[in-house]
Scaffold this motif. Structure first.
Motif, PDB file in Angstrom:
ATOM      1  N   ALA A 157       0.820  -1.222   0.000  1.00 29.72           N
ATOM      2  CA  ALA A 157       0.000   0.000   0.000  1.00 29.72           C
ATOM      3  C   ALA A 157       0.851   1.267   0.000  1.00 29.72           C
ATOM      4  O   ALA A 157       0.320   2.364  -0.097  1.00 29.72           O
ATOM      5  CB  ALA A 157      -0.912   0.003   1.227  1.00 29.72           C
ATOM      6  N   HIS A 158       2.180   1.112   0.098  1.00 28.70           N
ATOM      7  CA  HIS A 158       3.056   2.280   0.202  1.00 28.70           C
ATOM      8  C   HIS A 158       3.714   2.670  -1.125  1.00 28.70           C
ATOM      9  O   HIS A 158       4.479   3.618  -1.194  1.00 28.70           O
ATOM     10  CB  HIS A 158       4.155   2.046   1.242  1.00 28.70           C
ATOM     11  CG  HIS A 158       3.618   1.940   2.645  1.00 28.70           C
ATOM     12  ND1 HIS A 158       4.382   1.544   3.708  1.00 28.70           N
ATOM     13  CD2 HIS A 158       2.383   2.194   3.146  1.00 28.70           C
ATOM     14  CE1 HIS A 158       3.642   1.549   4.811  1.00 28.70           C
ATOM     15  NE2 HIS A 158       2.431   1.925   4.493  1.00 28.70           N
ATOM     16  N   GLY A 206       8.759   5.414  -2.313  1.00 31.93           N
ATOM     17  CA  GLY A 206       7.412   5.205  -1.793  1.00 31.93           C
ATOM     18  C   GLY A 206       7.160   6.089  -0.578  1.00 31.93           C
ATOM     19  O   GLY A 206       7.956   6.976  -0.246  1.00 31.93           O
ATOM     20  N   LEU A 207       6.074   5.821   0.121  1.00 28.66           N
ATOM     21  CA  LEU A 207       5.635   6.694   1.218  1.00 28.66           C
ATOM     22  C   LEU A 207       6.637   6.802   2.355  1.00 28.66           C
ATOM     23  O   LEU A 207       6.676   7.792   3.065  1.00 28.66           O
ATOM     24  CB  LEU A 207       4.296   6.202   1.779  1.00 28.66           C
ATOM     25  CG  LEU A 207       3.085   6.293   0.863  1.00 28.66           C
ATOM     26  CD1 LEU A 207       1.830   5.856   1.613  1.00 28.66           C
ATOM     27  CD2 LEU A 207       2.910   7.708   0.330  1.00 28.66           C
ATOM     28  N   GLU A 208       7.442   5.760   2.576  1.00 30.96           N
ATOM     29  CA  GLU A 208       8.375   5.808   3.704  1.00 30.96           C
ATOM     30  C   GLU A 208       9.813   6.110   3.267  1.00 30.96           C
ATOM     31  O   GLU A 208      10.766   5.869   4.010  1.00 30.96           O
ATOM     32  CB  GLU A 208       8.296   4.505   4.508  1.00 30.96           C
ATOM     33  CG  GLU A 208       6.915   4.341   5.140  1.00 30.96           C
ATOM     34  CD  GLU A 208       6.792   3.213   6.153  1.00 30.96           C
ATOM     35  OE1 GLU A 208       7.748   2.412   6.268  1.00 30.96           O
ATOM     36  OE2 GLU A 208       5.757   3.143   6.817  1.00 30.96           O
ATOM     37  N   GLY A 209       9.950   6.627   2.037  1.00 34.25           N
ATOM     38  CA  GLY A 209      11.268   7.065   1.570  1.00 34.25           C
ATOM     39  C   GLY A 209      12.134   5.965   0.989  1.00 34.25           C
ATOM     40  O   GLY A 209      13.215   6.217   0.471  1.00 34.25           O
ATOM     41  N   GLY A 210      11.668   4.718   1.060  1.00 26.63           N
ATOM     42  CA  GLY A 210      12.412   3.619   0.437  1.00 26.63           C
ATOM     43  C   GLY A 210      12.165   3.647  -1.066  1.00 26.63           C
ATOM     44  O   GLY A 210      11.158   4.202  -1.524  1.00 26.63           O
ATOM     45  N   ARG A 364       4.587   6.032  11.316  1.00 26.54           N
ATOM     46  CA  ARG A 364       3.548   5.611  10.372  1.00 26.54           C
ATOM     47  C   ARG A 364       3.953   6.072   8.980  1.00 26.54           C
ATOM     48  O   ARG A 364       4.843   6.897   8.812  1.00 26.54           O
ATOM     49  CB  ARG A 364       2.171   6.225  10.708  1.00 26.54           C
ATOM     50  CG  ARG A 364       1.600   5.911  12.060  1.00 26.54           C
ATOM     51  CD  ARG A 364       1.421   4.451  12.373  1.00 26.54           C
ATOM     52  NE  ARG A 364       0.639   3.664  11.446  1.00 26.54           N
ATOM     53  CZ  ARG A 364      -0.554   3.112  11.726  1.00 26.54           C
ATOM     54  NH1 ARG A 364      -1.110   3.312  12.900  1.00 26.54           N
ATOM     55  NH2 ARG A 364      -1.173   2.350  10.836  1.00 26.54           N
ATOM     56  N   SER A 365       3.239   5.552   7.974  1.00 30.32           N
ATOM     57  CA  SER A 365       3.590   5.950   6.605  1.00 30.32           C
ATOM     58  C   SER A 365       3.264   7.430   6.354  1.00 30.32           C
ATOM     59  O   SER A 365       3.925   8.087   5.561  1.00 30.32           O
ATOM     60  CB  SER A 365       2.898   5.052   5.590  1.00 30.32           C
ATOM     61  OG  SER A 365       1.511   4.996   5.835  1.00 30.32           O
TER      62      SER A 365
END
Ligand code: PGA
Ligand code: ZN
Length: 433
Positions: A157-158, A206-210, A364-365
């Motif tokens: 979802a990210h 993605g949402l968490e910078g990965g 959290r994301s």
């Protein structure tokens, strides 16, 4: 230390989605806290209040902010900011007095802002407010720095890249200090970027910078992490382990898991994990099964012989954590916004300690640039912290705060990595299995 004022406002989180920030004022100073929000949220989490309708695609927080400015502000006037339990009990009572509640986002903003204001008023660092009283403090020693679990490849979802598993993390256990561990993980992140660029796989994140590369499946993602670790001149498994957050609730549709074009029951999924554990140095798998698949979880220890971390299963709830400990979990994710108050999150940590579970404090994301989760992780003496990739402001804010705390601890700082690596539940496995 009397509370003299509480105010709330909307701010944007790292996804560009509204969230709540609160400021708590006391006679001795003020502090603010913003709350994060999840994207792959669990069904059993406390509910954040969203306005619905057209504004902000329904994600507005006007009502939650109004609850901070009106009901909560009135109720907390004159209360003692250092009595966190009483503040949180009052917040919980107000939340229950109104349908559908004031919103976990409104509650947590005020709960954490009070905690930070109390620390400021006492001229203490926030982590010190939990020190000594935190569960297990005496055995563990108060100057510990948690091991970061850095999410270098995003999927699920990210990210919109076709990877079904949500998070592919590196875990730098084999270092003597947090700063050296962070350097190794960050050099690995950069090496991964170089590899992706060379192969034209895309360096978007993605949402968490990965990174969110266009790769075929989770084997490709895990191969990339091993190659990146080696390219950065570290030893996979020995110095840097791998970890997954499958977020399996997201894969669970109509009574079965969908992964790699197959429909499978939890047993087959466990066999897939068993095979991954033979091929890669995976130190833990988070949410390997869905949030209500207690049978899948309970059977896991037989095949999934690595750290088994509960997130959606336990949602920072002390009762569910107790049950999870008897159902195959070896560790739990602690996310304060899954419950809405700091007191509830601290109770969840205590439940985890009582059941001998590893504690992983988590972002959290959808994040803010606040770094109070890093202080909580240190104060709770968490073994690990998840804060995303070592890139992008809202992620590095947490790692940078830990660098500052490490410096403050000086020669007394204890990086938990080597101790954990020697311990039972999260020992890195060699690549040869
Ligand atoms: P979330 O993802 O913040 O989108 O829920 C993080 C996680 O599942 O651990
Ligand atoms: Zn998770």
């Amino acid at each position: 230390m009397k509370i003299t004022g509480v105010s709330g406002r909307m701010i944007l989180d790292s996804r560009g989605v509204p969230t709540v920030e609160a400021t708590v004022r006391t006679e001795k100073g003020a502090a603010s806290a913003g709350v994060p929000a999840g994207t792959s949220t669990g069904r059993h989490e406390a509910k954040e209040l969203r306005d619905g309708g057209d504004r902000w695609n329904g994600q507005g927080v006007r009502q939650a902010v109004s609850h901070v400015n009106v009901e909560i502000s009135h109720a907390l006037q004159g209360m003692d900011a250092t009595d966190q339990a009483a503040i949180d009990a009052k917040l919980t009572e107000l939340d229950k007095s109104k349908k559908p509640g004031l919103g976990a986002n409104a509650l947590l903003a005020v709960s954490v802002a009070t905690f930070l204001a109390a620390a400021r008023g006492k001229r203490k660092e926030p982590w010190q407010m939990l020190g000594g009283e935190s569960p297990g403090a005496s055995q563990r020693g108060p100057k510990g720095i948690p091991v970061p679990m850095l999410n270098l490849i995003n999927g699920g979802a990210h990210a919109k890249n076709g990877l079904e598993i949500q998070e592919f993390m590196v875990v730098p256990l084999g270092f003597d200090t947090f700063s050296e561990a962070l350097r190794a993980a960050t050099e690995t992140y950069h090496a991964l970027g170089t590899i992706l660029d060379e192969r034209n796989l895309g360096t978007g994140v993605g949402l968490e910078g990965g990174f969110a590369p266009q790769v075929g499946n989770h084997h490709d993602a895990l191969d990339l992490l091993v190659q990146a670790i080696e390219r950065a001149k570290y030893r996979p498994g020995e110095q840097i382990g791998l970890a997954l957050d499958v977020a399996a609730t997201e894969l669970y549709k109509e009574g079965a898991y969908k992964l790699a074009g197959q429909t499978m029951q939890s047993e087959q999924l466990a066999i897939e994990y068993e095979s991954l554990l033979r091929q890669y140095p995976i130190v833990s798998i988070e949410d390997p099964f869905a949030e209500d698949d207690w049978d899948g979880w309970a059977a896991a220890p037989e095949r999934v012989k690595t750290g088994r971390i509960a997130d959606d299963l336990t949602v920072t709830d002390a009762k569910r954590i107790k049950r999870a400990a008897g159902s195959g979990a070896t560790g739990v994710i602690i996310k304060p916004n899954q419950q809405g108050t700091l007191t509830a999150a601290t109770a969840a940590v205590a439940a985890a300690r009582a059941a001998d579970l590893t504690v992983i404090a988590s972002h959290r994301s959808g994040e803010t640039t606040d770094h109070w989760i890093a202080d909580l992780a240190v104060g709770w003496e968490a073994e690990y912290i998840k804060a995303g990739a070592p890139a992008r402001g809202e992620r590095v804010a947490k790692y940078d705060r830990l660098l500052a705390i490490e410096q403050e601890f000086g020669s007394q700082a204890v990086y938990r990595g080597p101790g954990l690596a020697a311990g039972k539940e999260a020992a890195p496995r060699g690549t040869d299995g």
